[in-house]
Design an enzyme around this catalytic site. Structure first.
Site, PDB file in Angstrom:
ATOM      1  N   ASN A   9       4.413  -3.868  10.357  1.00 43.02           N
ATOM      2  CA  ASN A   9       4.206  -2.897  11.066  1.00 43.02           C
ATOM      3  C   ASN A   9       2.820  -1.706  11.485  1.00 43.02           C
ATOM      4  O   ASN A   9       2.703  -1.327  10.035  1.00 43.02           O
ATOM      5  CB  ASN A   9       6.229  -2.022  11.050  1.00 43.02           C
ATOM      6  CG  ASN A   9       5.531  -0.575  11.630  1.00 43.02           C
ATOM      7  OD1 ASN A   9       4.809  -0.524  13.204  1.00 43.02           O
ATOM      8  ND2 ASN A   9       6.758   0.039  11.421  1.00 43.02           N
ATOM      9  N   LYS A  11       2.702   0.217  12.897  1.00 40.71           N
ATOM     10  CA  LYS A  11       2.777   2.092  13.343  1.00 40.71           C
ATOM     11  C   LYS A  11       1.278   2.413  14.377  1.00 40.71           C
ATOM     12  O   LYS A  11       0.962   1.701  14.882  1.00 40.71           O
ATOM     13  CB  LYS A  11       2.549   3.099  12.111  1.00 40.71           C
ATOM     14  CG  LYS A  11       3.923   2.650  10.958  1.00 40.71           C
ATOM     15  CD  LYS A  11       4.364   3.223   9.988  1.00 40.71           C
ATOM     16  CE  LYS A  11       5.199   2.812   8.848  1.00 40.71           C
ATOM     17  NZ  LYS A  11       5.898   3.099   8.495  1.00 40.71           N
ATOM     18  N   HIS A  97      13.628   1.820  13.425  1.00 40.25           N
ATOM     19  CA  HIS A  97      12.880   1.637  12.991  1.00 40.25           C
ATOM     20  C   HIS A  97      13.263   4.017  12.355  1.00 40.25           C
ATOM     21  O   HIS A  97      13.903   4.534  13.358  1.00 40.25           O
ATOM     22  CB  HIS A  97      11.513   1.978  13.056  1.00 40.25           C
ATOM     23  CG  HIS A  97      10.588   1.809  12.072  1.00 40.25           C
ATOM     24  ND1 HIS A  97      10.335   3.124  11.084  1.00 40.25           N
ATOM     25  CD2 HIS A  97       9.928   1.657  11.255  1.00 40.25           C
ATOM     26  CE1 HIS A  97      10.107   3.530  10.246  1.00 40.25           C
ATOM     27  NE2 HIS A  97       9.029   2.038  10.276  1.00 40.25           N
ATOM     28  N   GLU A  99      12.057   5.993  11.465  1.00 44.54           N
ATOM     29  CA  GLU A  99      10.647   6.926  12.460  1.00 44.54           C
ATOM     30  C   GLU A  99      11.065   7.340  13.836  1.00 44.54           C
ATOM     31  O   GLU A  99      11.258   8.709  14.539  1.00 44.54           O
ATOM     32  CB  GLU A  99       9.945   6.783  12.375  1.00 44.54           C
ATOM     33  CG  GLU A  99       8.933   7.070  10.999  1.00 44.54           C
ATOM     34  CD  GLU A  99       7.519   6.191  10.166  1.00 44.54           C
ATOM     35  OE1 GLU A  99       7.281   5.388  11.331  1.00 44.54           O
ATOM     36  OE2 GLU A  99       7.659   5.835   9.145  1.00 44.54           O
ATOM     37  N   GLU A 169      15.440  -0.880   5.303  1.00 47.20           N
ATOM     38  CA  GLU A 169      14.434   0.245   4.747  1.00 47.20           C
ATOM     39  C   GLU A 169      15.264   1.391   4.233  1.00 47.20           C
ATOM     40  O   GLU A 169      15.089   2.845   4.843  1.00 47.20           O
ATOM     41  CB  GLU A 169      13.631   0.320   5.937  1.00 47.20           C
ATOM     42  CG  GLU A 169      12.959  -0.556   6.389  1.00 47.20           C
ATOM     43  CD  GLU A 169      11.706  -0.484   7.457  1.00 47.20           C
ATOM     44  OE1 GLU A 169      10.706  -1.500   6.951  1.00 47.20           O
ATOM     45  OE2 GLU A 169      11.472   0.217   8.094  1.00 47.20           O
ATOM     46  N   GLY A 175       6.520   4.842   2.664  1.00 40.15           N
ATOM     47  CA  GLY A 175       4.995   5.363   2.507  1.00 40.15           C
ATOM     48  C   GLY A 175       5.436   6.538   1.801  1.00 40.15           C
ATOM     49  O   GLY A 175       4.818   6.848   1.701  1.00 40.15           O
ATOM     50  N   SER A 215       7.057   0.840   0.972  1.00 42.57           N
ATOM     51  CA  SER A 215       6.312   0.182  -0.186  1.00 42.57           C
ATOM     52  C   SER A 215       6.702  -1.095  -0.997  1.00 42.57           C
ATOM     53  O   SER A 215       5.715  -0.935  -2.185  1.00 42.57           O
ATOM     54  CB  SER A 215       6.548   1.125  -2.017  1.00 42.57           C
ATOM     55  OG  SER A 215       6.482   2.797  -0.930  1.00 42.57           O
ATOM     56  N   GLY A 236       5.105  -1.748   6.011  1.00 44.93           N
ATOM     57  CA  GLY A 236       3.817  -0.638   6.424  1.00 44.93           C
ATOM     58  C   GLY A 236       2.533  -0.665   6.465  1.00 44.93           C
ATOM     59  O   GLY A 236       1.619  -1.479   6.448  1.00 44.93           O
TER      60      GLY A 236
HETATM   61  P1  PGA Z   1       5.749   1.330   4.630  1.00 50.93           P
HETATM   62  O1  PGA Z   1       6.521   1.411   5.524  1.00 50.93           O
HETATM   63  O2  PGA Z   1       5.682   0.102   3.789  1.00 50.93           O
HETATM   64  O3  PGA Z   1       4.387   1.813   4.056  1.00 50.93           O
HETATM   65  O4  PGA Z   1       7.242   1.893   2.488  1.00 50.93           O
HETATM   66  C1  PGA Z   1       7.529   0.089   6.198  1.00 50.93           C
HETATM   67  C2  PGA Z   1       8.645   0.389   6.679  1.00 50.93           C
HETATM   68  O5  PGA Z   1       7.857   1.271   8.019  1.00 50.93           O
HETATM   69  O6  PGA Z   1       8.464  -0.229   7.696  1.00 50.93           O
END
Ligand code: PGA
Length: 255
Positions: A9, A11, A97, A99, A169, A175, A215, A236
């Site tokens: 992803n 983003k 997601h 976000e 998640e 992140g 992460s 991500g």
């Molecule tokens: P990340 O994000 O791998 O940067 O932690 C995962 C995601 O939001 O799908």
């Protein structure tokens, strides 16, 4: 046998040139994947036709989108419909997601409509769920995630559910560099599979792909993917660098 998936992803990152370069670099290092393993790349909408052209003829790597709108067409300035995504050769759409839930106030009712739009247009859903830190600290994460799943996808029939992948998640791990331990991931994935089994039966639950996100990196992917109920990852930050994304794909390929 249920499918293993590593999905990237991006983003809101990378311009068109950077995106094209990243896909090329991923191709250069892509390992051979066995039948039940799949890579998904979900760039921003703007990239989709370009990335689709780059993926022509690839079976192991499919195109994903990060979102779609909850209505089928009309006066919704700035939105993109599921039918448009289908026409751009998108195969998977990420829905729910954290976000989107947090910054764009997408609630369960809207997410359920988005899920329907994706399925009506013959694509697969990657349905995201996961708890914030205060819920984890209170120890109520199982009920929290169960409610998200219940409200987002439990209106679906058994046949439709076969086109849904769940991504767990934990928000505190996205992140942040703070990955869930493999034991925490396995516990929640087993819980989710149990919730699916209680509603749809054991066979459906056994066939459900449940991804971990938060992460995930080459250094922890193998341990996470080795868990019995973790069927790959939604990636991500580490999906933005070919070497890191390939490292995670290797961890799946080795399973
Ligand atoms: P990340 O994000 O791998 O940067 O932690 C995962 C995601 O939001 O799908």
């Amino acid at each position: 046998m249920r499918k293993k998936i590593v999905a990237g992803n991006w983003k809101m990152n990378l311009d068109l040139n950077e995106g094209a370069e990243l896909v090329n670099d991923i191709f250069k290092g892509l390992p051979v994947l066995s039948e039940h393993k799949q890579v998904v790349i979900a760039p921003p909408y703007l990239h989709l036709t370009q990335t689709a052209a780059q993926l022509t003829g690839m079976i192991d790597v499919q195109l994903g989108a990060q979102n779609c709108y909850s209505e089928s067409a009309g006066a919704f300035t700035g939105e993109v419909s599921a039918a448009m995504l289908k026409s751009a050769e998108v195969a998977f759409v990420i829905i729910g997601h954290s976000e989107r839930r947090e910054y764009f106030r997408e609630d369960s009712a809207m997410l359920a409509k988005k899920v329907n739009q994706v399925l009506i247009n013959d694509m697969k859903v990657i349905f995201c769920c996961g708890e914030p830190l205060e819920i984890r600290d209170a120890g109520t994460q199982n009920t929290y995630v169960e409610t998200q799943i219940n409200e987002g996808i439990f209106h679906l029939g058994e046949a439709q559910l076969q086109n849904v992948v769940i991504a767990y998640e934990p928000i505190w791990a996205i992140g942040t560099g703070r990955t869930a331990t493999s034991a925490q991931a396995q516990d929640m994935h087993a819980h989710i599979r149990g919730v699916i089994a209680a509603k749809y039966g054991k066979d459906v639950a056994e066939n459900m792909t449940i991804l971990y996100g938060g992460s995930c990196k080459p250094s922890n992917a193998a341990e996470l993917f080795a868990c019995a109920d973790v069927d790959g990852g939604l990636i991500g930050g580490a999906s933005l660098k070919a070497s890191e994304f390939l490292g995670i794909i290797e961890a799946m390929a080795d399973l």
